[in-house]
Design a protein around this motif. Sequence first.
Motif, PDB file in Angstrom:
ATOM      1  N   GLY A  18       0.773  -1.249   0.000  1.00 23.32           N
ATOM      2  CA  GLY A  18       0.000   0.000   0.000  1.00 23.32           C
ATOM      3  C   GLY A  18       0.795   1.285   0.000  1.00 23.32           C
ATOM      4  O   GLY A  18       0.200   2.363   0.154  1.00 23.32           O
ATOM      5  N   GLU A  19       2.146   1.225  -0.167  1.00 25.22           N
ATOM      6  CA  GLU A  19       2.864   2.496  -0.265  1.00 25.22           C
ATOM      7  C   GLU A  19       2.352   3.257  -1.486  1.00 25.22           C
ATOM      8  O   GLU A  19       1.863   2.662  -2.452  1.00 25.22           O
ATOM      9  N   HIS A  20       2.441   4.524  -1.439  1.00 25.50           N
ATOM     10  CA  HIS A  20       1.966   5.476  -2.446  1.00 25.50           C
ATOM     11  C   HIS A  20       0.436   5.574  -2.485  1.00 25.50           C
ATOM     12  O   HIS A  20      -0.089   6.664  -2.323  1.00 25.50           O
ATOM     13  N   SER A  21      -0.273   4.427  -2.641  1.00 22.52           N
ATOM     14  CA  SER A  21      -1.737   4.555  -2.673  1.00 22.52           C
ATOM     15  C   SER A  21      -2.258   5.045  -1.313  1.00 22.52           C
ATOM     16  O   SER A  21      -3.310   5.686  -1.240  1.00 22.52           O
ATOM     17  N   ARG A 100      16.162   4.460   3.163  1.00 25.41           N
ATOM     18  CA  ARG A 100      16.003   3.146   2.538  1.00 25.41           C
ATOM     19  C   ARG A 100      14.565   2.642   2.650  1.00 25.41           C
ATOM     20  O   ARG A 100      14.315   1.447   2.554  1.00 25.41           O
ATOM     21  N   GLY A 101      13.625   3.543   2.930  1.00 31.50           N
ATOM     22  CA  GLY A 101      12.228   3.119   3.020  1.00 31.50           C
ATOM     23  C   GLY A 101      11.934   2.312   4.264  1.00 31.50           C
ATOM     24  O   GLY A 101      10.970   1.558   4.320  1.00 31.50           O
ATOM     25  N   MET A 102      12.786   2.444   5.295  1.00 33.05           N
ATOM     26  CA  MET A 102      12.532   1.719   6.548  1.00 33.05           C
ATOM     27  C   MET A 102      12.036   2.671   7.628  1.00 33.05           C
ATOM     28  O   MET A 102      12.088   2.356   8.821  1.00 33.05           O
ATOM     29  N   VAL A 140      10.155  16.569   5.881  1.00 30.96           N
ATOM     30  CA  VAL A 140      10.865  15.603   5.020  1.00 30.96           C
ATOM     31  C   VAL A 140      10.092  15.309   3.731  1.00 30.96           C
ATOM     32  O   VAL A 140      10.644  15.334   2.640  1.00 30.96           O
ATOM     33  N   HIS A 141       8.803  15.001   3.885  1.00 28.64           N
ATOM     34  CA  HIS A 141       8.041  14.460   2.746  1.00 28.64           C
ATOM     35  C   HIS A 141       7.068  15.433   2.109  1.00 28.64           C
ATOM     36  O   HIS A 141       6.493  15.125   1.079  1.00 28.64           O
ATOM     37  N   GLY A 142       6.792  16.544   2.743  1.00 27.07           N
ATOM     38  CA  GLY A 142       5.802  17.470   2.198  1.00 27.07           C
ATOM     39  C   GLY A 142       4.402  17.098   2.643  1.00 27.07           C
ATOM     40  O   GLY A 142       3.794  17.788   3.434  1.00 27.07           O
ATOM     41  N   PRO A 144       3.065  13.720   4.004  1.00 26.38           N
ATOM     42  CA  PRO A 144       3.136  12.297   4.354  1.00 26.38           C
ATOM     43  C   PRO A 144       1.765  11.726   4.696  1.00 26.38           C
ATOM     44  O   PRO A 144       0.895  12.451   5.182  1.00 26.38           O
ATOM     45  N   SER A 145       1.590  10.422   4.429  1.00 23.45           N
ATOM     46  CA  SER A 145       0.310   9.797   4.776  1.00 23.45           C
ATOM     47  C   SER A 145       0.180   9.642   6.285  1.00 23.45           C
ATOM     48  O   SER A 145      -0.917   9.473   6.798  1.00 23.45           O
ATOM     49  N   GLY A 146       1.318   9.629   6.993  1.00 20.59           N
ATOM     50  CA  GLY A 146       1.286   9.439   8.444  1.00 20.59           C
ATOM     51  C   GLY A 146       1.549   8.007   8.863  1.00 20.59           C
ATOM     52  O   GLY A 146       1.608   7.692  10.050  1.00 20.59           O
ATOM     53  N   THR A 271       9.628  -1.636  -1.100  1.00 18.69           N
ATOM     54  CA  THR A 271       8.922  -1.205   0.108  1.00 18.69           C
ATOM     55  C   THR A 271       9.257   0.251   0.388  1.00 18.69           C
ATOM     56  O   THR A 271      10.400   0.666   0.209  1.00 18.69           O
ATOM     57  N   GLY A 272       8.247   1.041   0.782  1.00 20.21           N
ATOM     58  CA  GLY A 272       8.488   2.467   1.028  1.00 20.21           C
ATOM     59  C   GLY A 272       8.380   3.256  -0.270  1.00 20.21           C
ATOM     60  O   GLY A 272       7.725   2.834  -1.224  1.00 20.21           O
ATOM     61  N   GLY A 273       9.060   4.377  -0.306  1.00 23.07           N
ATOM     62  CA  GLY A 273       8.917   5.292  -1.434  1.00 23.07           C
ATOM     63  C   GLY A 273       9.417   4.760  -2.772  1.00 23.07           C
ATOM     64  O   GLY A 273       8.914   5.116  -3.828  1.00 23.07           O
TER      65      GLY A 273
HETATM   66  O1  PMV Z   1      10.062   5.822   2.033  1.00 21.18           O
HETATM   67  P1  PMV Z   1       9.318   5.770   3.319  1.00 21.18           P
HETATM   68  O2  PMV Z   1       9.749   4.682   4.268  1.00 21.18           O
HETATM   69  O3  PMV Z   1       9.265   7.090   4.016  1.00 21.18           O
HETATM   70  O4  PMV Z   1       7.799   5.398   2.972  1.00 21.18           O
HETATM   71  C1  PMV Z   1       7.023   6.259   2.197  1.00 21.18           C
HETATM   72  C2  PMV Z   1       5.656   5.724   1.975  1.00 21.18           C
HETATM   73  C3  PMV Z   1       4.828   6.507   0.958  1.00 21.18           C
HETATM   74  O5  PMV Z   1       3.562   5.859   0.887  1.00 21.18           O
HETATM   75  C4  PMV Z   1       5.455   6.470  -0.423  1.00 21.18           C
HETATM   76  C5  PMV Z   1       4.644   7.969   1.371  1.00 21.18           C
HETATM   77  C6  PMV Z   1       3.718   8.162   2.555  1.00 21.18           C
HETATM   78  O6  PMV Z   1       3.700   9.300   3.063  1.00 21.18           O
HETATM   79  O7  PMV Z   1       2.995   7.235   2.966  1.00 21.18           O
END
Ligand code: PMV
Length: 316
Positions: A18-21, A100-102, A140-142, A144-146, A271-273
Amino acid sequence: MDKKISYGSAIGKIILMGEHSVVYGEPAIAIPFPSAKIKTSIYKSNGDTVLNCFSYNGALLEAPEEFSELKSVIKKVVEDLDEKLKDFNIDIKSTIPSERGMGSSAAVAASAIRALYDYFDIRLDNNTLTSLVNFSEIIVHGNPSGIDTAIVVGEKPLYYIKGKPLEVFKFKLDAYLIVSDTGEKGMTKFAVSKVRKFIEDNPARGKELIESLGKLSSDAKKIIKEEKIIELGKAMNNAQNLLKELRVSNETIDSLVRVSIDNGALGSKLTGGGLGGCVITLCSTKKEAISISNTLLNNGAKNTWISNMGVEEDES
Ligand code: PMV
Protein backbone atom coordinates in the motif's frame (compact mmCIF):
# COMPACT_ATOMS: atom_id res chain seq x y z
CA MET A 1 16.36 19.37 37.12
CA ASP A 2 18.05 18.15 33.89
CA LYS A 3 19.47 14.66 34.04
CA LYS A 4 23.12 13.94 33.33
CA ILE A 5 22.28 11.52 30.57
CA SER A 6 18.99 10.50 28.97
CA TYR A 7 17.95 8.05 26.31
CA GLY A 8 15.25 7.60 23.71
CA SER A 9 14.87 4.85 21.14
CA ALA A 10 12.70 3.93 18.17
CA ILE A 11 12.46 1.12 15.62
CA GLY A 12 11.97 1.17 11.88
CA LYS A 13 9.08 -0.15 9.81
CA ILE A 14 8.40 -2.07 6.65
CA ILE A 15 5.43 -1.32 4.43
CA LEU A 16 4.18 -4.70 3.28
CA MET A 17 1.48 -3.33 1.00
CA GLY A 18 0.00 0.00 0.00
CA GLU A 19 2.86 2.50 -0.27
CA HIS A 20 1.97 5.48 -2.45
CA SER A 21 -1.74 4.55 -2.67
CA VAL A 22 -1.90 5.22 1.11
CA VAL A 23 -1.23 8.90 0.33
CA TYR A 24 -4.55 8.92 -1.61
CA GLY A 25 -6.63 7.43 1.21
CA GLU A 26 -6.25 3.75 0.28
CA PRO A 27 -5.35 1.18 2.97
CA ALA A 28 -1.80 0.01 3.65
CA ILE A 29 -0.22 -2.65 5.83
CA ALA A 30 2.96 -1.91 7.74
CA ILE A 31 4.89 -3.94 10.27
CA PRO A 32 7.52 -2.92 12.81
CA PHE A 33 11.06 -3.81 11.84
CA PRO A 34 13.02 -4.19 15.08
CA SER A 35 16.30 -5.04 13.28
CA ALA A 36 16.40 -1.36 12.43
CA LYS A 37 16.92 0.62 15.64
CA ILE A 38 17.71 4.22 16.54
CA LYS A 39 19.06 5.22 19.92
CA THR A 40 19.46 8.83 21.05
CA SER A 41 21.53 9.80 24.08
CA ILE A 42 21.52 13.29 25.55
CA TYR A 43 24.43 14.41 27.73
CA LYS A 44 24.81 17.46 29.91
CA SER A 45 27.53 19.77 28.54
CA ASN A 46 28.44 23.44 28.38
CA GLY A 47 27.58 25.84 25.58
CA ASP A 48 25.91 25.34 22.21
CA THR A 49 24.22 22.02 21.53
CA VAL A 50 26.32 19.59 19.48
CA LEU A 51 24.67 16.97 17.27
CA ASN A 52 26.39 13.70 16.46
CA CYS A 53 24.24 11.84 13.93
CA PHE A 54 25.13 9.65 10.91
CA SER A 55 27.97 11.46 9.17
CA TYR A 56 27.60 14.80 11.01
CA ASN A 57 29.31 15.85 14.22
CA GLY A 58 29.06 19.56 14.97
CA ALA A 59 26.90 22.42 16.15
CA LEU A 60 23.20 21.51 15.90
CA LEU A 61 22.27 24.90 14.48
CA GLU A 62 24.89 24.57 11.74
CA ALA A 63 23.90 21.03 10.72
CA PRO A 64 23.49 20.67 6.92
CA GLU A 65 20.19 20.74 5.01
CA GLU A 66 19.64 16.95 5.32
CA PHE A 67 19.17 17.45 9.09
CA SER A 68 16.73 20.34 8.78
CA GLU A 69 13.71 18.35 10.02
CA LEU A 70 15.67 17.03 12.99
CA LYS A 71 16.97 20.48 13.81
CA SER A 72 13.45 21.94 13.56
CA VAL A 73 11.80 19.31 15.73
CA ILE A 74 14.52 19.55 18.41
CA LYS A 75 14.10 23.34 18.47
CA LYS A 76 10.33 22.95 18.69
CA VAL A 77 10.48 20.49 21.60
CA VAL A 78 12.85 22.75 23.51
CA GLU A 79 10.60 25.78 22.90
CA ASP A 80 7.40 23.84 23.74
CA LEU A 81 8.98 22.76 27.02
CA ASP A 82 10.14 26.30 27.76
CA GLU A 83 13.77 25.21 27.93
CA LYS A 84 16.97 26.49 26.31
CA LEU A 85 18.83 24.98 23.39
CA LYS A 86 22.17 24.85 25.14
CA ASP A 87 24.22 22.96 27.70
CA PHE A 88 23.40 19.51 26.29
CA ASN A 89 24.65 17.39 23.40
CA ILE A 90 22.70 14.92 21.28
CA ASP A 91 24.17 11.66 20.07
CA ILE A 92 22.11 9.56 17.63
CA LYS A 93 23.15 6.03 16.67
CA SER A 94 21.31 4.01 14.06
CA THR A 95 21.25 0.51 12.64
CA ILE A 96 18.76 1.80 10.03
CA PRO A 97 20.42 2.95 6.86
CA SER A 98 18.93 6.36 6.13
CA GLU A 99 16.59 6.84 3.17
CA ARG A 100 16.00 3.15 2.54
CA GLY A 101 12.23 3.12 3.02
CA MET A 102 12.53 1.72 6.55
CA GLY A 103 11.08 4.79 8.20
CA SER A 104 14.45 6.11 9.31
CA SER A 105 13.40 9.79 9.36
CA ALA A 106 10.35 9.16 11.58
CA ALA A 107 12.37 6.85 13.85
CA VAL A 108 15.21 9.37 14.25
CA ALA A 109 12.68 12.06 15.16
CA ALA A 110 10.82 9.78 17.59
CA SER A 111 13.98 8.67 19.39
CA ALA A 112 15.26 12.27 19.69
CA ILE A 113 11.88 13.52 20.98
CA ARG A 114 11.69 10.67 23.52
CA ALA A 115 15.23 11.42 24.72
CA LEU A 116 14.52 15.17 25.04
CA TYR A 117 11.36 14.61 27.10
CA ASP A 118 13.31 12.19 29.27
CA TYR A 119 16.14 14.70 29.65
CA PHE A 120 13.75 17.43 30.78
CA ASP A 121 11.85 14.94 32.95
CA ILE A 122 8.50 15.51 31.26
CA ARG A 123 6.06 12.67 30.59
CA LEU A 124 5.49 12.20 26.86
CA ASP A 125 2.10 10.92 25.71
CA ASN A 126 1.54 9.26 22.33
CA ASN A 127 -0.61 12.11 20.97
CA THR A 128 2.16 14.65 21.59
CA LEU A 129 4.76 12.28 20.13
CA THR A 130 2.57 11.69 17.05
CA SER A 131 2.11 15.38 16.40
CA LEU A 132 5.84 16.11 16.84
CA VAL A 133 6.94 13.25 14.56
CA ASN A 134 4.36 14.39 11.98
CA PHE A 135 5.75 17.94 12.23
CA SER A 136 9.18 16.51 11.31
CA GLU A 137 7.79 14.21 8.59
CA ILE A 138 6.00 17.12 6.89
CA ILE A 139 9.39 18.82 6.50
CA VAL A 140 10.86 15.60 5.02
CA HIS A 141 8.04 14.46 2.75
CA GLY A 142 5.80 17.47 2.20
CA ASN A 143 2.54 15.55 2.45
CA PRO A 144 3.14 12.30 4.35
CA SER A 145 0.31 9.80 4.78
CA GLY A 146 1.29 9.44 8.44
CA ILE A 147 1.92 5.70 8.24
CA ASP A 148 5.60 5.96 9.28
CA THR A 149 4.67 8.09 12.28
CA ALA A 150 1.87 5.73 13.33
CA ILE A 151 4.07 2.65 13.33
CA VAL A 152 7.08 4.33 14.90
CA VAL A 153 4.89 5.59 17.76
CA GLY A 154 2.82 2.42 18.27
CA GLU A 155 5.39 -0.26 17.28
CA LYS A 156 2.55 -2.66 16.28
CA PRO A 157 1.55 -4.04 12.87
CA LEU A 158 -1.05 -1.73 11.36
CA TYR A 159 -3.77 -1.74 8.76
CA TYR A 160 -3.61 1.97 8.09
CA ILE A 161 -5.98 4.35 6.36
CA LYS A 162 -5.06 8.03 6.44
CA GLY A 163 -7.34 9.99 8.77
CA LYS A 164 -9.07 6.87 10.16
CA PRO A 165 -8.60 5.44 13.66
CA LEU A 166 -5.55 3.19 13.80
CA GLU A 167 -6.28 -0.52 13.37
CA VAL A 168 -3.71 -2.73 15.06
CA PHE A 169 -3.45 -5.85 13.01
CA LYS A 170 -2.65 -9.29 14.43
CA PHE A 171 0.15 -10.74 12.38
CA LYS A 172 1.15 -14.38 12.56
CA LEU A 173 2.34 -16.05 9.39
CA ASP A 174 4.44 -19.16 9.00
CA ALA A 175 6.73 -17.42 6.51
CA TYR A 176 9.90 -15.34 6.39
CA LEU A 177 10.57 -11.94 4.96
CA ILE A 178 13.91 -10.87 3.52
CA VAL A 179 14.56 -7.14 3.42
CA SER A 180 17.33 -6.36 0.97
CA ASP A 181 19.02 -3.02 0.60
CA THR A 182 19.66 -1.79 -2.94
CA GLY A 183 22.39 0.45 -1.50
CA GLU A 184 20.72 3.36 -3.27
CA LYS A 185 19.08 6.14 -1.30
CA GLY A 186 15.33 6.05 -1.78
CA MET A 187 13.78 9.33 -2.82
CA THR A 188 10.44 9.38 -1.07
CA LYS A 189 9.59 13.02 -1.67
CA PHE A 190 10.55 12.81 -5.34
CA ALA A 191 8.77 9.45 -5.75
CA VAL A 192 5.57 10.86 -4.21
CA SER A 193 5.74 13.83 -6.61
CA LYS A 194 6.38 11.46 -9.56
CA VAL A 195 3.23 9.51 -8.70
CA ARG A 196 1.26 12.75 -8.44
CA LYS A 197 2.54 13.80 -11.87
CA PHE A 198 1.65 10.38 -13.35
CA ILE A 199 -1.90 10.74 -12.02
CA GLU A 200 -2.20 14.30 -13.37
CA ASP A 201 -0.96 13.19 -16.80
CA ASN A 202 -2.95 9.93 -16.88
CA PRO A 203 -5.99 10.52 -14.64
CA ALA A 204 -7.98 7.42 -15.59
CA ARG A 205 -5.10 4.94 -15.45
CA GLY A 206 -3.61 6.68 -12.41
CA LYS A 207 -6.89 6.30 -10.51
CA GLU A 208 -7.11 2.64 -11.53
CA LEU A 209 -3.56 1.93 -10.35
CA ILE A 210 -4.07 3.63 -6.97
CA GLU A 211 -7.38 1.83 -6.40
CA SER A 212 -5.89 -1.51 -7.45
CA LEU A 213 -3.02 -1.04 -5.00
CA GLY A 214 -5.56 -0.26 -2.27
CA LYS A 215 -7.56 -3.36 -3.18
CA LEU A 216 -4.38 -5.47 -2.91
CA SER A 217 -3.89 -4.16 0.64
CA SER A 218 -7.42 -5.06 1.66
CA ASP A 219 -7.06 -8.46 -0.04
CA ALA A 220 -3.73 -8.98 1.75
CA LYS A 221 -5.40 -8.30 5.10
CA LYS A 222 -7.84 -11.14 4.45
CA ILE A 223 -5.12 -13.39 3.01
CA ILE A 224 -2.94 -12.87 6.10
CA LYS A 225 -5.86 -13.69 8.41
CA GLU A 226 -6.38 -16.92 6.46
CA GLU A 227 -2.59 -17.58 6.52
CA LYS A 228 -2.48 -18.11 2.73
CA ILE A 229 1.17 -17.28 2.12
CA ILE A 230 1.15 -18.27 -1.56
CA GLU A 231 -1.67 -15.79 -2.20
CA LEU A 232 0.21 -13.12 -0.26
CA GLY A 233 3.26 -13.65 -2.48
CA LYS A 234 1.07 -13.22 -5.59
CA ALA A 235 -0.43 -10.02 -4.18
CA MET A 236 3.07 -8.68 -3.57
CA ASN A 237 4.08 -9.45 -7.17
CA ASN A 238 0.95 -7.71 -8.45
CA ALA A 239 1.68 -4.67 -6.29
CA GLN A 240 5.23 -4.51 -7.65
CA ASN A 241 3.89 -4.47 -11.23
CA LEU A 242 1.51 -1.63 -10.41
CA LEU A 243 4.24 0.36 -8.60
CA LYS A 244 6.47 -0.17 -11.61
CA GLU A 245 3.80 1.26 -13.89
CA LEU A 246 3.59 4.26 -11.51
CA ARG A 247 7.37 4.67 -12.24
CA VAL A 248 8.62 4.31 -8.68
CA SER A 249 10.66 1.16 -9.27
CA ASN A 250 14.08 1.24 -10.89
CA GLU A 251 16.55 -1.21 -12.46
CA THR A 252 18.21 -2.21 -9.17
CA ILE A 253 14.84 -2.88 -7.52
CA ASP A 254 13.62 -4.82 -10.58
CA SER A 255 16.78 -6.89 -10.59
CA LEU A 256 16.52 -7.86 -6.87
CA VAL A 257 12.83 -8.70 -7.38
CA ARG A 258 13.73 -10.88 -10.39
CA VAL A 259 16.53 -12.68 -8.50
CA SER A 260 14.08 -13.37 -5.64
CA ILE A 261 11.39 -14.83 -7.90
CA ASP A 262 13.83 -16.79 -10.10
CA ASN A 263 15.15 -18.44 -6.94
CA GLY A 264 11.78 -19.62 -5.69
CA ALA A 265 10.47 -16.79 -3.51
CA LEU A 266 6.70 -16.53 -3.11
CA GLY A 267 6.66 -12.83 -3.93
CA SER A 268 8.79 -9.71 -3.98
CA LYS A 269 8.31 -5.96 -4.23
CA LEU A 270 9.79 -2.61 -3.32
CA THR A 271 8.92 -1.21 0.11
CA GLY A 272 8.49 2.47 1.03
CA GLY A 273 8.92 5.29 -1.43
CA GLY A 274 11.00 3.37 -4.01
CA LEU A 275 13.48 4.71 -6.60
CA GLY A 276 16.11 2.94 -4.49
CA GLY A 277 15.73 1.90 -0.87
CA CYS A 278 14.78 -1.67 -0.04
CA VAL A 279 13.08 -4.68 -1.58
CA ILE A 280 11.05 -7.22 0.43
CA THR A 281 10.87 -10.89 -0.47
CA LEU A 282 8.46 -13.45 0.98
CA CYS A 283 9.77 -16.99 1.55
CA SER A 284 8.02 -20.06 2.91
CA THR A 285 10.86 -21.39 5.11
CA LYS A 286 13.83 -20.00 6.95
CA LYS A 287 16.15 -22.27 4.95
CA GLU A 288 14.82 -20.82 1.71
CA ALA A 289 15.08 -17.28 3.08
CA ILE A 290 18.76 -17.82 3.99
CA SER A 291 19.53 -19.28 0.57
CA ILE A 292 17.71 -16.49 -1.35
CA SER A 293 19.28 -13.87 0.90
CA ASN A 294 22.76 -15.17 -0.01
CA THR A 295 21.84 -15.14 -3.70
CA LEU A 296 20.61 -11.55 -3.37
CA LEU A 297 23.89 -10.55 -1.71
CA ASN A 298 25.77 -12.16 -4.61
CA ASN A 299 23.62 -10.28 -7.09
CA GLY A 300 23.85 -6.68 -5.98
CA ALA A 301 22.07 -6.41 -2.61
CA LYS A 302 24.25 -4.37 -0.26
CA ASN A 303 22.77 -5.87 2.91
CA THR A 304 19.93 -8.19 3.86
CA TRP A 305 17.87 -8.86 7.00
CA ILE A 306 15.60 -11.85 7.58
CA SER A 307 12.62 -11.63 9.89
CA ASN A 308 10.02 -14.20 10.80
CA MET A 309 6.49 -12.96 10.42
CA GLY A 310 5.17 -13.24 13.93
CA VAL A 311 5.66 -16.98 14.49
CA GLU A 312 8.28 -18.82 16.52
CA GLU A 313 11.49 -19.64 14.63
CA ASP A 314 11.38 -22.98 12.77
CA GLU A 315 14.43 -25.20 12.63
CA SER A 316 14.22 -26.06 8.92
O1 PMV B 1 10.06 5.82 2.03
P1 PMV B 1 9.32 5.77 3.32
O2 PMV B 1 9.75 4.68 4.27
O3 PMV B 1 9.26 7.09 4.02
O4 PMV B 1 7.80 5.40 2.97
C1 PMV B 1 7.02 6.26 2.20
C2 PMV B 1 5.66 5.72 1.98
C3 PMV B 1 4.83 6.51 0.96
O5 PMV B 1 3.56 5.86 0.89
C4 PMV B 1 5.45 6.47 -0.42
C5 PMV B 1 4.64 7.97 1.37
C6 PMV B 1 3.72 8.16 2.56
O6 PMV B 1 3.70 9.30 3.06
O7 PMV B 1 3.00 7.23 2.97
